[in-house]
Enzyme design. Structure first.
Site, short mmCIF file in Angstrom:
data_model
loop_
_atom_site.label_atom_id
_atom_site.label_comp_id
_atom_site.label_asym_id
_atom_site.label_seq_id
_atom_site.Cartn_x
_atom_site.Cartn_y
_atom_site.Cartn_z
N TYR A 119 91.33 -27.29 -1.66
CA TYR A 119 91.65 -25.92 -2.07
C TYR A 119 91.46 -24.98 -0.89
O TYR A 119 90.40 -24.97 -0.26
CB TYR A 119 90.77 -25.48 -3.25
CG TYR A 119 91.25 -24.18 -3.85
CD1 TYR A 119 92.22 -24.18 -4.84
CD2 TYR A 119 90.77 -22.95 -3.40
CE1 TYR A 119 92.69 -22.99 -5.39
CE2 TYR A 119 91.23 -21.76 -3.93
CZ TYR A 119 92.20 -21.78 -4.92
OH TYR A 119 92.67 -20.60 -5.43
N GLN A 181 94.21 -23.02 -12.29
CA GLN A 181 95.40 -23.83 -12.52
C GLN A 181 95.68 -24.78 -11.35
O GLN A 181 96.13 -25.91 -11.53
CB GLN A 181 96.62 -22.96 -12.82
CG GLN A 181 97.03 -21.97 -11.76
CD GLN A 181 96.31 -20.64 -11.85
OE1 GLN A 181 95.25 -20.53 -12.45
NE2 GLN A 181 96.89 -19.61 -11.24
N ASN A 204 86.99 -18.60 -5.23
CA ASN A 204 86.28 -17.55 -5.96
C ASN A 204 85.45 -18.15 -7.10
O ASN A 204 85.36 -19.37 -7.25
CB ASN A 204 87.26 -16.49 -6.47
CG ASN A 204 88.26 -17.06 -7.48
OD1 ASN A 204 88.05 -18.11 -8.08
ND2 ASN A 204 89.36 -16.35 -7.67
N GLN A 249 79.46 -11.33 8.87
CA GLN A 249 79.35 -12.19 7.70
C GLN A 249 79.34 -11.40 6.40
O GLN A 249 79.80 -11.88 5.36
CB GLN A 249 78.10 -13.06 7.81
CG GLN A 249 78.19 -14.10 8.93
CD GLN A 249 79.39 -15.01 8.76
OE1 GLN A 249 79.50 -15.74 7.75
NE2 GLN A 249 80.31 -14.99 9.70
N HIS A 252 82.64 -10.89 4.28
CA HIS A 252 83.21 -11.90 3.39
C HIS A 252 83.43 -11.35 1.99
O HIS A 252 84.43 -11.66 1.34
CB HIS A 252 82.27 -13.11 3.31
CG HIS A 252 82.53 -14.14 4.37
ND1 HIS A 252 83.61 -14.98 4.34
CD2 HIS A 252 81.83 -14.46 5.48
CE1 HIS A 252 83.58 -15.78 5.40
NE2 HIS A 252 82.51 -15.48 6.11
N GLU A 319 73.08 -20.76 4.14
CA GLU A 319 74.30 -21.50 4.47
C GLU A 319 74.50 -21.52 5.99
O GLU A 319 74.71 -22.58 6.58
CB GLU A 319 75.49 -20.82 3.80
CG GLU A 319 76.84 -21.44 4.14
CD GLU A 319 78.01 -20.63 3.61
OE1 GLU A 319 79.13 -21.17 3.65
OE2 GLU A 319 77.82 -19.48 3.18
N HIS A 320 74.44 -20.35 6.60
CA HIS A 320 74.55 -20.22 8.05
C HIS A 320 73.22 -19.72 8.60
O HIS A 320 72.68 -18.74 8.09
CB HIS A 320 75.63 -19.20 8.44
CG HIS A 320 76.96 -19.42 7.79
ND1 HIS A 320 77.40 -18.65 6.73
CD2 HIS A 320 77.94 -20.30 8.06
CE1 HIS A 320 78.61 -19.07 6.37
NE2 HIS A 320 78.96 -20.07 7.16
N ASP A 353 82.98 -20.96 11.92
CA ASP A 353 83.94 -20.69 10.84
C ASP A 353 85.36 -21.03 11.24
O ASP A 353 86.18 -21.39 10.39
CB ASP A 353 83.88 -19.21 10.45
CG ASP A 353 82.75 -18.89 9.49
OD1 ASP A 353 82.13 -19.84 8.98
OD2 ASP A 353 82.50 -17.69 9.25
#
Length: 435
Positions: A119, A181, A204, A249, A252, A319-320, A353
């Site tokens: 995705y 979907q 999301n 960051q 985002h 995360e980072h 990234d």
């Protein structure tokens, strides 16, 4: 080890979690029952797109032709770096064969999953790099079929650069469908696609919830929340660079936490002074996101020393994680909980990234305390096998029979008994669980 919060978050990533479970579950059930037609119905509703769901070769060629040559070179550069790193990762996993006891051989094999669904977000921002990160690693792992799925824009379709990236990185099919979907179509094998064995990539809250609900019937990379970043900085750090990295960051999204942990109060105060101006200087949408994230989710923490800083970071499990401090080797050896680590001012999360080669699909919301990010290994199954000679199975069978009886599993015991009786006729074995 004291902590002084010069800025404390009023919200956490979980505070703003929408009640989307029932909505997502309803859509998934509808699409599983209704198939292609129901998926298209939701696509028309949410994507407002009437073009081809699966891009044809002509569609792909037309999109690629729209990508400027300079951007193509940059995408190719990033792809090469991600591919090189993924190949190095794959080399760390090898088939193994070991003689456990004489005549009993066991081994492991690394087998790629058959079909991967990648995705690629394309709503607020066109995440070109996500196509590179997810498709390239699946290709290096050896997946037989890779679908790249990205939400189309009304009347336009998937961003051409995403199409180009997915294509050159090795996607077998590119699907213009977003949200739940799109995830459902890959999972259920709609539109002639093979059913995905694993779903990967950011998205999301609806995409994340769909992956959460589907996990078990399909593998996933991780359940991800809003992206988050933490910077560890001491007195040697450049306040302007620290502030810039935090803002980079925070853009985002409105709920993307950023944290500064330092043992230098003067640095902390300077960074707090600089951040609002850097946010205001961003383009409007970026600025709005960063301002909300900084206001509601950001924290600035002053610790007593570097050990306290490291302990704080490990507790947050970001995360980072960026270190802009002296003695980088100390930090590398001390820190244990992070998705990806950026050591020194000369590197930054933005590099990872987009183009460094390490993957940017990483654990969020503290998940780095127990898992790493997307890698070539996520697409591979580590399976085991064994074979034995009759003599080699003798001691194994005796132990198996006795342990099984001690557990009360007589059927297991008899599977060992019959082999001993066949292979060693006339031999009297003590196969009871008694001492």
């Amino acid at each position: 080890m004291t902590r002084d919060y010069l800025k404390k978050a009023t919200l956490t990533a979980k505070s703003d979690a929408s009640e989307v479970h029932e909505t997502v579950k309803t859509i998934l059930v509808d699409i599983e029952v209704g198939g292609d037609a129901k998926a298209m119905e939701y696509a028309r509703k949410f994507d407002q797109y009437e073009g081809n769901v699966l891009l044809t070769p002509d569609d792909i060629d037309a999109a690629c032709a729209l990508v400027p040559e300079k951007l193509k070179r940059d995408i190719q550069f990033s792809h090469d770096n991600v591919k090189r790193f993924a190949e190095a990762q794959k080399a760390t996993v090898s088939d193994v064969e070991v003689e456990i006891v004489p005549g009993m051989i066991a081994g492991q094999k690394a087998i790629p999953v058959d079909a991967a669904g990648c995705y690629v977000p394309g709503g607020r921002y066109s995440h070109i790099a996500s196509a590179i990160m997810t498709v390239t690693t699946a290709k290096v792992a050896g997946c037989r079929h890779i679908t790249a799925c990205s939400p189309p824009r009304p009347g336009v379709g998937i961003a051409p650069a995403i199409v180009y990236a997915a294509h050159i990185c090795g996607a077998d099919k590119i699907m213009a469908m977003g949200g739940v979907q799109g995830v459902a179509a890959m999972t259920f094998g709609l539109f002639g696609l093979p059913k995905a064995n694993i779903l990967v990539g950011p998205g999301n809250q609806f995409v994340a919830e769909a992956k959460r609900i589907l996990f078990g019937r399909v593998g996933i990379d991780m359940i991800a929340g809003p992206t988050d970043s933490l910077i560890l900085a001491d007195k040697t750090a450049d306040a302007h660079i620290v502030a810039t990295d935090l803002v980079s960051q925070a853009e985002h999204g409105y709920n993307s936490p950023v944290w500064l942990v330092t043992d230098d109060r003067a640095l902390a105060e300077k960074v707090m002074e600089l951040v609002p101006g850097l946010i205001a200087d961003l383009p409007e949408v970026n600025s709005q996101n960063a301002a909300a994230a900084w206001r509601d989710y950001a924290e600035v923490i002053v610790c007593s020393d570097r050990e306290a800083m490291a302990a704080c970071s490990d507790e947050y499990a970001p995360e980072h994680l960026t270190v802009q401090a002296e003695d980088l080797d100390w930090w590398l050896n001390r820190l244990t909980c992070y998705g990806s680590l950026f050591l020194g001012e000369e590197t930054t999360v933005s590099y990872g990234d987009k183009a460094t080669g390490t993957n940017h699909v990483l654990p969020t919301s503290g998940a780095a305390s127990y898992t790493g990010g997307l890698s070539v290994h996520k697409y591979m199954k580590i399976v085991t096998w064994q074979r034995a000679t009759r003599e080699g199975s003798r001691a194994i069978a005796e132990a198996t029979a006795r342990i099984s009886r001690l557990e009360g599993m007589e059927g297991h015991a008899r599977a060992a008994d019959v082999r001993l009786a066949k292979y060693f006729p006339g031999v009297n074995f003590d196969l009871t669980a008694d001492g």
